[in-house]
Design a protein around this motif. Sequence first.
Motif, PDB file in Angstrom:
ATOM      1  N   GLU A 169       5.889  -6.845  -6.747  1.00 14.64           N
ATOM      2  CA  GLU A 169       5.239  -6.172  -5.637  1.00 14.64           C
ATOM      3  C   GLU A 169       3.615  -5.997  -6.154  1.00 14.64           C
ATOM      4  OE1 GLU A 169       5.517  -5.100  -2.539  1.00 14.64           O
ATOM      5  OE2 GLU A 169       7.603  -6.280  -2.486  1.00 14.64           O
TER       6      GLU A 169
ATOM      7  N   LEU B 171       1.923  -8.360  -7.252  1.00 16.01           N
ATOM      8  CA  LEU B 171       1.189  -9.684  -7.190  1.00 16.01           C
ATOM      9  C   LEU B 171       0.554  -9.605  -5.826  1.00 16.01           C
ATOM     10  CD1 LEU B 171       3.606 -12.077  -8.685  1.00 16.01           C
ATOM     11  CD2 LEU B 171       1.604 -11.288  -9.953  1.00 16.01           C
ATOM     12  N   PRO B 172      -0.713 -10.361  -5.829  1.00 16.82           N
ATOM     13  CA  PRO B 172      -1.330 -10.836  -4.632  1.00 16.82           C
ATOM     14  C   PRO B 172      -0.278 -11.568  -3.524  1.00 16.82           C
ATOM     15  CG  PRO B 172      -2.616 -11.497  -6.519  1.00 16.82           C
ATOM     16  CD  PRO B 172      -1.404 -11.102  -7.066  1.00 16.82           C
ATOM     17  N   ASP B 173       0.537 -12.408  -4.067  1.00 16.83           N
ATOM     18  CA  ASP B 173       1.348 -13.101  -2.949  1.00 16.83           C
ATOM     19  C   ASP B 173       2.783 -12.398  -2.908  1.00 16.83           C
ATOM     20  OD1 ASP B 173       1.982 -13.806  -5.743  1.00 16.83           O
ATOM     21  OD2 ASP B 173       2.259 -15.899  -5.196  1.00 16.83           O
ATOM     22  N   ALA B 174       2.726 -11.049  -3.119  1.00 15.00           N
ATOM     23  CA  ALA B 174       4.024 -10.573  -3.166  1.00 15.00           C
ATOM     24  C   ALA B 174       4.809 -10.710  -1.970  1.00 15.00           C
ATOM     25  CB  ALA B 174       3.933  -8.869  -3.028  1.00 15.00           C
ATOM     26  N   ALA B 175       4.222 -10.806  -0.387  1.00 19.91           N
ATOM     27  CA  ALA B 175       4.792 -11.221   0.773  1.00 19.91           C
ATOM     28  C   ALA B 175       5.843 -12.383   0.569  1.00 19.91           C
ATOM     29  CB  ALA B 175       3.820 -11.386   1.886  1.00 19.91           C
ATOM     30  N   ASP B 176       5.082 -13.449  -0.234  1.00 19.12           N
ATOM     31  CA  ASP B 176       6.103 -14.698  -0.628  1.00 19.12           C
ATOM     32  C   ASP B 176       7.242 -14.429  -1.214  1.00 19.12           C
ATOM     33  OD1 ASP B 176       4.103 -16.088   0.718  1.00 19.12           O
ATOM     34  OD2 ASP B 176       3.071 -16.728  -0.923  1.00 19.12           O
ATOM     35  N   HIS B 177       7.431 -13.544  -2.200  1.00 21.16           N
ATOM     36  CA  HIS B 177       8.471 -13.284  -3.013  1.00 21.16           C
ATOM     37  C   HIS B 177       9.291 -12.340  -2.302  1.00 21.16           C
ATOM     38  CE1 HIS B 177       6.113 -15.298  -5.780  1.00 21.16           C
ATOM     39  NE2 HIS B 177       5.299 -14.118  -5.955  1.00 21.16           N
ATOM     40  N   ARG B 178       8.934 -11.336  -1.325  1.00 21.28           N
ATOM     41  CA  ARG B 178       9.706 -10.620  -0.290  1.00 21.28           C
ATOM     42  C   ARG B 178      10.560 -11.730   0.477  1.00 21.28           C
ATOM     43  NH1 ARG B 178       5.012  -7.837   1.560  1.00 21.28           N
ATOM     44  NH2 ARG B 178       4.269  -6.527  -0.018  1.00 21.28           N
TER      45      ARG B 178
ATOM     46  N   ARG C  61       4.478 -13.935 -14.463  1.00 24.20           N
ATOM     47  CA  ARG C  61       3.157 -13.147 -13.669  1.00 24.20           C
ATOM     48  C   ARG C  61       3.035 -11.714 -13.656  1.00 24.20           C
ATOM     49  NH1 ARG C  61       3.205 -15.766  -8.251  1.00 24.20           N
ATOM     50  NH2 ARG C  61       1.051 -14.868  -8.291  1.00 24.20           N
TER      51      ARG C  61
END
Length: 280
Positions: free
Chosen positions: A125, A127-134, A238
């Motif tokens: 959460e 990370l800038p690309d948190a939405a991808d990991h969700r 990361r």
Amino acid sequence: MTTLRVNGATLHYEVRGTGPLLLLIPGGTGGAASLATVAADLADTYTVAAYDPRGMGRSRLDDPDAEQSVEQHAEDALRLLDELSPGEPARVFGSSSGGIVALHLLLAHPDRVRRVIAHEPPLVEVLPDAADHRALLARVQDTLRTEGLMPAMAAFAAGLRKPGEDPAPAPAPAPKVELPSQATERAERTMGDLPYFLGRIVPSFMAYAPDLHRLEALPKERLVLACGEDSRGELPYRPAAFLAEHLGTDLLHFPGGHIGLTTHPAEFGALLRKAYTAYH
């Protein structure tokens, strides 16, 4: 080996050595057994405690269907600190999901912790690309519901690899060997805990977002963020790297990758000792 009653569970924990307390919080489904070699190596300097997190291994939940949270697991760690080192702040190490617990313990109870070393906590959460990991976690949970454990584990493992990295080839069938009964029991516990870990620990813990303002307010030496030398580019690497840069601290590199504790235990323990003795 002994047990401790906590809210909603009975924790199994193991203690070795004498000296100031060092609490080891395992990640994944390894439990205290995965830390045994490192714990034994450090027991000449510290009272080393390791435990099976609630719901895994020999630590039983009162309600097997209870939801899990980072906050509750951190309170379990606090209870162990109060039991084993009631008058003195402790050193705490956590790896992977255990690193998330250790970090929250430091934020929630800074007076009870001398120094935390968090090894590859998957705090996606931040990370800038948190939405991808969700989205990845949602796919894993959907796969777990519709296709079962092993396809879900494969989807999860794919999401942790370096971008563009090919899947690891399927290993050749291992020759059948007779394992000692204790090793067999540990392997069975590890496999038996996977549905609980993937279904309830992973989605809850990887949705956790630490309070960055409170982290920034801590003295820098209180938290050491760490990664494996061989993990560069992988997802678990990361968040620690991101937080270390954000907080203006050095990123400590341990030998091996995400499971360097088990692949390089002697070297891992030696560096862990150095990192704690450097800060009194």
